[in-house]
Design a protein around this motif. Structure first.
Motif: not given
Length: 133
Positions: A63-86
């Motif tokens: 997959x391609x992965x998008x991570x969203x994290x807060x650098x101030x408080x050191x928190x992983x907020x979200x992760x989004x995955x793009x995959x090829x269904x087939x």
């Protein structure tokens, strides 16, 4: 090839404390395609998109992965995955488990956090599968 058709998007909300240094170390080994920094009063949210390359680990096209994290408080907020269904043989739960295990192996999260996150996701999966009454 990066232009391969990715037609399945999975989005997970984490909101967990992380070891930011370890996450940055982990990302140095990834093929990072895009980085974005949003500076606001109390937060510094960074978005990073990278392409996984391990065909064996992801049991097909990675997959391609998008991570969203807060650098101030050191928190992983979200992760989004793009995959090829087939091209993937992974369930949504398996994608989540592989990613969380990678975070624990890289010491971005602790083993206890890994257990808690996987337990929490299993509960969410069960709730989604419950028939509407």
């Amino acid at each position: 090839s990066t232009s391969v058709y990715l037609n399945l998007m999975l989005r997970y909300t984490f909101n967990v404390p992380i070891n930011l240094k370890r996450l940055e170390d982990m990302l140095t080994y990834k093929y990072v395609e895009y980085e974005d920094l949003e500076l606001e009063e109390s937060t510094t949210v960074k978005k990073v998109i990278y392409a996984e390359t391990d065909v064996l680990k992801w049991r097909g096209q990675p997959p391609r992965i998008e991570l969203e994290f807060d650098q101030e408080i050191h928190f992983l907020l979200k992760a989004t995955f793009w995959l090829n269904r087939t091209e993937t043989r992974l369930t949504t739960q398996a994608v989540h488990e592989i990613f969380v295990t990678d975070l624990a192996l890289a010491k971005v999260i602790t083993l206890n956090q890994q257990k808690e996150i996987l337990k929490r996701q299993a509960v969410v999966e069960e709730e989604e599968e419950a028939p509407a009454s």
